[in-house]
Design a protein around this motif. Sequence first.
Motif, PDB file in Angstrom:
ATOM      1  N   MET A 270      37.518  44.983  32.944  1.00  0.00           N
ATOM      2  CA  MET A 270      38.237  43.894  33.323  1.00  0.00           C
ATOM      3  C   MET A 270      37.539  42.611  32.736  1.00  0.00           C
ATOM      4  SD  MET A 270      39.707  42.601  37.016  1.00  0.00           S
ATOM      5  CE  MET A 270      40.658  44.447  37.125  1.00  0.00           C
ATOM      6  N   GLU A 271      38.492  41.806  32.293  1.00  0.00           N
ATOM      7  CA  GLU A 271      37.702  40.310  31.880  1.00  0.00           C
ATOM      8  C   GLU A 271      36.964  39.661  33.266  1.00  0.00           C
ATOM      9  OE1 GLU A 271      40.611  41.233  31.345  1.00  0.00           O
ATOM     10  OE2 GLU A 271      40.812  41.404  29.317  1.00  0.00           O
ATOM     11  N   ARG A 272      35.977  39.057  32.992  1.00  0.00           N
ATOM     12  CA  ARG A 272      35.174  38.458  34.109  1.00  0.00           C
ATOM     13  C   ARG A 272      35.789  37.542  34.728  1.00  0.00           C
ATOM     14  NH1 ARG A 272      30.241  35.374  31.980  1.00  0.00           N
ATOM     15  NH2 ARG A 272      31.753  34.026  31.184  1.00  0.00           N
ATOM     16  N   GLU A 273      36.472  36.697  34.236  1.00  0.00           N
ATOM     17  CA  GLU A 273      37.433  35.619  35.086  1.00  0.00           C
ATOM     18  C   GLU A 273      38.620  36.415  35.858  1.00  0.00           C
ATOM     19  OE1 GLU A 273      36.350  35.344  32.128  1.00  0.00           O
ATOM     20  OE2 GLU A 273      35.048  33.875  32.111  1.00  0.00           O
ATOM     21  N   SER A 274      39.317  37.303  35.331  1.00  0.00           N
ATOM     22  CA  SER A 274      40.206  37.896  36.146  1.00  0.00           C
ATOM     23  C   SER A 274      39.558  38.837  37.141  1.00  0.00           C
ATOM     24  CB  SER A 274      41.047  39.048  34.944  1.00  0.00           C
ATOM     25  OG  SER A 274      41.673  38.302  34.032  1.00  0.00           O
ATOM     26  N   LEU A 275      38.587  39.396  37.003  1.00  0.00           N
ATOM     27  CA  LEU A 275      37.909  40.208  38.347  1.00  0.00           C
ATOM     28  C   LEU A 275      37.315  39.177  39.237  1.00  0.00           C
ATOM     29  CD1 LEU A 275      37.067  43.042  39.299  1.00  0.00           C
ATOM     30  CD2 LEU A 275      34.716  42.725  38.084  1.00  0.00           C
ATOM     31  N   LEU A 276      36.819  38.168  38.698  1.00  0.00           N
ATOM     32  CA  LEU A 276      36.367  36.895  39.678  1.00  0.00           C
ATOM     33  C   LEU A 276      37.561  36.750  40.483  1.00  0.00           C
ATOM     34  CD1 LEU A 276      34.177  35.055  40.863  1.00  0.00           C
ATOM     35  CD2 LEU A 276      34.698  33.602  39.139  1.00  0.00           C
ATOM     36  N   THR A 277      38.554  36.394  40.085  1.00  0.00           N
ATOM     37  CA  THR A 277      40.002  36.006  40.812  1.00  0.00           C
ATOM     38  C   THR A 277      40.244  36.972  41.805  1.00  0.00           C
ATOM     39  OG1 THR A 277      40.461  34.663  38.715  1.00  0.00           O
ATOM     40  CG2 THR A 277      42.230  34.990  40.463  1.00  0.00           C
ATOM     41  N   VAL A 278      40.518  38.218  41.461  1.00  0.00           N
ATOM     42  CA  VAL A 278      40.835  39.042  42.233  1.00  0.00           C
ATOM     43  C   VAL A 278      39.765  39.057  43.268  1.00  0.00           C
ATOM     44  CG1 VAL A 278      41.356  41.789  42.626  1.00  0.00           C
ATOM     45  CG2 VAL A 278      42.207  40.416  40.394  1.00  0.00           C
ATOM     46  N   LEU A 279      38.552  39.129  42.990  1.00  0.00           N
ATOM     47  CA  LEU A 279      37.612  39.428  44.077  1.00  0.00           C
ATOM     48  C   LEU A 279      37.497  38.013  45.044  1.00  0.00           C
ATOM     49  CD1 LEU A 279      34.590  40.914  42.181  1.00  0.00           C
ATOM     50  CD2 LEU A 279      36.282  42.226  43.623  1.00  0.00           C
ATOM     51  N   LEU A 280      37.927  36.944  44.511  1.00  0.00           N
ATOM     52  CA  LEU A 280      37.808  35.858  45.498  1.00  0.00           C
ATOM     53  C   LEU A 280      38.919  36.068  46.259  1.00  0.00           C
ATOM     54  CD1 LEU A 280      37.075  32.939  42.952  1.00  0.00           C
ATOM     55  CD2 LEU A 280      35.626  33.546  44.752  1.00  0.00           C
ATOM     56  N   ILE A 281      40.219  36.372  46.023  1.00  0.00           N
ATOM     57  CA  ILE A 281      41.118  36.460  46.804  1.00  0.00           C
ATOM     58  C   ILE A 281      40.892  37.602  47.776  1.00  0.00           C
ATOM     59  CG2 ILE A 281      43.648  37.269  46.824  1.00  0.00           C
ATOM     60  CD1 ILE A 281      43.804  35.960  43.990  1.00  0.00           C
ATOM     61  N   LEU A 282      40.284  38.760  47.545  1.00  0.00           N
ATOM     62  CA  LEU A 282      40.341  39.835  48.145  1.00  0.00           C
ATOM     63  C   LEU A 282      39.366  39.706  49.343  1.00  0.00           C
ATOM     64  CD1 LEU A 282      40.673  42.868  49.155  1.00  0.00           C
ATOM     65  CD2 LEU A 282      39.110  43.620  47.302  1.00  0.00           C
ATOM     66  N   PHE A 283      37.853  39.535  48.699  1.00  0.00           N
ATOM     67  CA  PHE A 283      36.720  38.867  49.693  1.00  0.00           C
ATOM     68  C   PHE A 283      36.962  37.950  50.509  1.00  0.00           C
ATOM     69  CE2 PHE A 283      34.433  42.048  46.800  1.00  0.00           C
ATOM     70  CZ  PHE A 283      34.694  43.006  47.656  1.00  0.00           C
ATOM     71  N   GLY A 284      37.548  36.845  49.930  1.00  0.00           N
ATOM     72  CA  GLY A 284      37.859  35.569  50.679  1.00  0.00           C
ATOM     73  C   GLY A 284      38.822  35.881  51.516  1.00  0.00           C
ATOM     74  N   GLY A 285      39.971  36.479  51.603  1.00  0.00           N
ATOM     75  CA  GLY A 285      40.587  36.636  52.749  1.00  0.00           C
ATOM     76  C   GLY A 285      40.063  37.764  53.614  1.00  0.00           C
ATOM     77  N   LEU A 286      39.220  38.557  53.444  1.00  0.00           N
ATOM     78  CA  LEU A 286      38.515  39.407  54.341  1.00  0.00           C
ATOM     79  C   LEU A 286      37.617  38.370  55.126  1.00  0.00           C
ATOM     80  CD1 LEU A 286      37.947  42.445  52.305  1.00  0.00           C
ATOM     81  CD2 LEU A 286      39.669  42.216  54.137  1.00  0.00           C
ATOM     82  N   ALA A 287      37.005  37.560  54.708  1.00  0.00           N
ATOM     83  CA  ALA A 287      36.286  36.815  55.306  1.00  0.00           C
ATOM     84  C   ALA A 287      36.811  35.774  56.120  1.00  0.00           C
ATOM     85  CB  ALA A 287      35.240  36.097  54.440  1.00  0.00           C
ATOM     86  N   LEU A 288      37.988  35.406  55.966  1.00  0.00           N
ATOM     87  CA  LEU A 288      38.777  34.211  56.440  1.00  0.00           C
ATOM     88  C   LEU A 288      39.639  34.785  57.537  1.00  0.00           C
ATOM     89  CD1 LEU A 288      39.794  31.188  56.429  1.00  0.00           C
ATOM     90  CD2 LEU A 288      41.440  32.015  54.817  1.00  0.00           C
TER      91      LEU A 288
ATOM     92  N   CYS B 277      30.887  32.980  42.669  1.00  0.00           N
ATOM     93  CA  CYS B 277      30.669  32.429  41.604  1.00  0.00           C
ATOM     94  C   CYS B 277      29.282  32.636  40.816  1.00  0.00           C
ATOM     95  CB  CYS B 277      31.054  30.823  41.891  1.00  0.00           C
ATOM     96  SG  CYS B 277      32.661  30.866  42.255  1.00  0.00           S
ATOM     97  N   GLY B 278      28.259  32.725  41.926  1.00  0.00           N
ATOM     98  CA  GLY B 278      26.828  32.912  41.398  1.00  0.00           C
ATOM     99  C   GLY B 278      26.713  34.243  40.658  1.00  0.00           C
ATOM    100  N   TRP B 279      27.481  35.300  41.141  1.00  0.00           N
ATOM    101  CA  TRP B 279      27.495  36.610  40.406  1.00  0.00           C
ATOM    102  C   TRP B 279      28.168  36.408  39.307  1.00  0.00           C
ATOM    103  CZ3 TRP B 279      32.127  39.014  39.708  1.00  0.00           C
ATOM    104  CH2 TRP B 279      32.171  40.251  39.022  1.00  0.00           C
ATOM    105  N   ALA B 280      29.155  35.612  38.952  1.00  0.00           N
ATOM    106  CA  ALA B 280      29.975  35.772  38.053  1.00  0.00           C
ATOM    107  C   ALA B 280      29.224  34.993  36.705  1.00  0.00           C
ATOM    108  CB  ALA B 280      31.200  34.998  38.133  1.00  0.00           C
ATOM    109  N   LEU B 281      28.345  34.286  37.114  1.00  0.00           N
ATOM    110  CA  LEU B 281      27.274  33.126  35.980  1.00  0.00           C
ATOM    111  C   LEU B 281      26.733  34.250  35.199  1.00  0.00           C
ATOM    112  CD1 LEU B 281      26.512  30.136  37.974  1.00  0.00           C
ATOM    113  CD2 LEU B 281      28.265  30.625  36.126  1.00  0.00           C
ATOM    114  N   ARG B 282      26.095  35.393  35.869  1.00  0.00           N
ATOM    115  CA  ARG B 282      25.210  36.260  34.983  1.00  0.00           C
ATOM    116  C   ARG B 282      25.917  37.676  34.773  1.00  0.00           C
ATOM    117  NH1 ARG B 282      19.243  36.917  37.621  1.00  0.00           N
ATOM    118  NH2 ARG B 282      19.192  37.629  35.645  1.00  0.00           N
ATOM    119  N   GLU B 283      27.098  37.876  34.845  1.00  0.00           N
ATOM    120  CA  GLU B 283      27.953  39.134  34.609  1.00  0.00           C
ATOM    121  C   GLU B 283      28.217  38.969  32.954  1.00  0.00           C
ATOM    122  OE1 GLU B 283      28.873  42.618  36.163  1.00  0.00           O
ATOM    123  OE2 GLU B 283      27.550  41.278  37.006  1.00  0.00           O
ATOM    124  N   PRO B 284      28.218  40.154  32.549  1.00  0.00           N
ATOM    125  CA  PRO B 284      28.890  40.064  30.975  1.00  0.00           C
ATOM    126  C   PRO B 284      30.218  39.940  31.236  1.00  0.00           C
ATOM    127  CG  PRO B 284      27.989  42.290  31.705  1.00  0.00           C
ATOM    128  CD  PRO B 284      27.710  41.264  32.885  1.00  0.00           C
TER     129      PRO B 284
END
Length: 300
Positions: A1-19, A61-68
């Motif tokens: 999966m593209e990095r930006e697409s995976l980041l968006t999905v993870l932001l929604i998923l884990f952000g919602g779980l944290a909120l 976002c920090g993780w995505a900076l170093r992810e291929p």
Amino acid sequence: MERESLLTVLLILFGGLALQPFAMVSLRATPKLDGRSAERLAWLRLWLPVMPALLVAAWLCGWALREPDPVHDHVDRWVLIGACVPFAVVIWRAALRAVWALTREPFDAGTGVCTVGLLRPKILFSPFLAKTLDDDMIDAAWRHEQAHVQHRDPLRIWLAQLATDLQWPWPGARQRFDTWLEALELARDDEARRHGASGAALAAALLSALRRASSGAEAQARRNRTHLSAHACLTGNPQALQRRVALLLAPLAEAPTAPPRALTRFLQIEARFICMLMAAGILGALYGERILHPLLAWTF
């Protein structure tokens, strides 16, 4: 999966779980403080449930900076997308309501005086209302709105509404928002009085604005609408009218010679949270891959 697409999905998923778990929490009643400190405390309590989600977002976002790019994972993308759908619905609802608030006309809520503009706030004063007020009332109302302009309150109201909608459907979020709006108007009343406005004149202007807003054939329809606006109105929340008028007619408390301890503590909390966001981003860049990939493989 593209990095930006995976980041968006993870932001929604884990952000919602944290909120969402923190959005369910009901906080204790606000202690008795001066107007400015009470407003800052209510503002902090409104954002407290959102802070864990912001920390998670900084870490990702920090993780995505170093992810291929693309990310080499063994997780089915449709499983991830399906898991984040409930939180995506909340985000879409909040985004639509935020856009709707920006498109509403300033006087659509039935007020004659308000401050509008997110980046460049300005005061709108109905000439029809001004004809019913004397010079002291106009000056008091104007000074109240000038306080809104100085603190960029339309932008803060819009952001607070967005944070509240992200915590939907829990009623505690709306209660925290209403508490902050009430504290905001009380703080601006105090600030206007400290700059020369008469409390009695401001109370009279407030009642005149409410009386004008409650007249007309469309007033009932306006009252039945859900409050949603990015404007700082003189009238504020009509349900808090009795307490607000009583405080305006009471003698104004002396301004503290030094910043209150509560206000200093709030500034320290904000500074520490900014440092925590930076630390979360750095930790995500350093250890994100070691944690996230095994977590996704084990969970999904």
